[in-house]
Scaffold this motif. Structure first.
Motif, PDB file in Angstrom:
ATOM      1  N   ALA A 145       0.847  -1.191   0.000  1.00 23.02           N
ATOM      2  CA  ALA A 145       0.000   0.000   0.000  1.00 23.02           C
ATOM      3  C   ALA A 145       0.882   1.240   0.000  1.00 23.02           C
ATOM      4  O   ALA A 145       1.911   1.297   0.671  1.00 23.02           O
ATOM      5  N   SER A 146       0.468   2.221  -0.770  1.00 18.55           N
ATOM      6  CA  SER A 146       1.233   3.470  -0.828  1.00 18.55           C
ATOM      7  C   SER A 146       0.993   4.286   0.440  1.00 18.55           C
ATOM      8  O   SER A 146       0.022   4.066   1.169  1.00 18.55           O
ATOM      9  N   ILE A 147       1.883   5.225   0.669  1.00 17.46           N
ATOM     10  CA  ILE A 147       1.716   6.133   1.807  1.00 17.46           C
ATOM     11  C   ILE A 147       0.372   6.854   1.676  1.00 17.46           C
ATOM     12  O   ILE A 147      -0.337   7.045   2.668  1.00 17.46           O
ATOM     13  N   ALA A 148       0.007   7.236   0.447  1.00 21.29           N
ATOM     14  CA  ALA A 148      -1.271   7.927   0.222  1.00 21.29           C
ATOM     15  C   ALA A 148      -2.444   7.044   0.653  1.00 21.29           C
ATOM     16  O   ALA A 148      -3.391   7.527   1.301  1.00 21.29           O
ATOM     17  N   GLU A 149      -2.396   5.765   0.305  1.00 23.09           N
ATOM     18  CA  GLU A 149      -3.475   4.842   0.681  1.00 23.09           C
ATOM     19  C   GLU A 149      -3.548   4.659   2.198  1.00 23.09           C
ATOM     20  O   GLU A 149      -4.637   4.667   2.780  1.00 23.09           O
TER      21      GLU A 149
END
Length: 153
Positions: free
Chosen positions: A18-22
């Motif tokens: 998972a991305s930091i944004a997610e």
């Protein structure tokens, strides 16, 4: 660590890709704040390692065994020397030094029973520090690498 760190850790354990944004969106945090917290969790050693988990049978290792190993003596030099030797064996994918009737639990993979027999002959039977061992053949892996619970109940 606070509740936000625990939420971040839960998200990373559930999906490390998972991305930091997610992650930030899931827990209601800004991306820069989430990134700083993840970076600090890595730096402090709370996040020990990030890696891909691959099924051994997909790589040609269909057999998995748990070996319970009892050493001749429970002396730190014997244990440390044995651990040093077995940590070089690619068939041993995990090991634990434990209390109780056995000294070590090893997770061993093999291409077939002949290869496993060869492994035991080369690694365990030839080692004078091994008193005995018991093999448990894994029939089914029912739970792998579950997330660490965020709260201690």
């Amino acid at each position: 660590m606070d509740n936000i760190d625990l939420k971040i850790l839960h998200q990373l354990q559930t999906d490390a890709r998972a991305s930091i944004a997610e992650i930030a969106a899931q827990i209601g945090l800004s991306e820069p704040a989430c990134y700083r917290r993840v970076r600090e969790l890595r730096k402090s050693g709370v996040i020990e390692k990030e890696m891909a988990i691959i099924k051994p049978k997909n790589m040609g290792w269909p057999l998995s065994m748990m070996l319970l190993v009892e050493l001749e003596r429970d002396h730190s030099t014997i244990v440390n020397a044995f651990l040093s030797r077995i940590n070089k064996q690619p068939e041993i994918i995990d090991s634990w030094f434990v209390t109780g009737d056995y000294d070590l639990v090893l997770q061993v993979i093999a291409a077939d029973m002949e290869a496993f027999d060869q492994f035991t002959q080369q690694v365990l039977h030839k080692d004078n520090s091994v008193k005995n061992f018991k093999t448990l053949v894994v029939m089914r892996h029912s739970k792998a690498h579950g997330p660490i619970p965020p709260d201690k109940k």
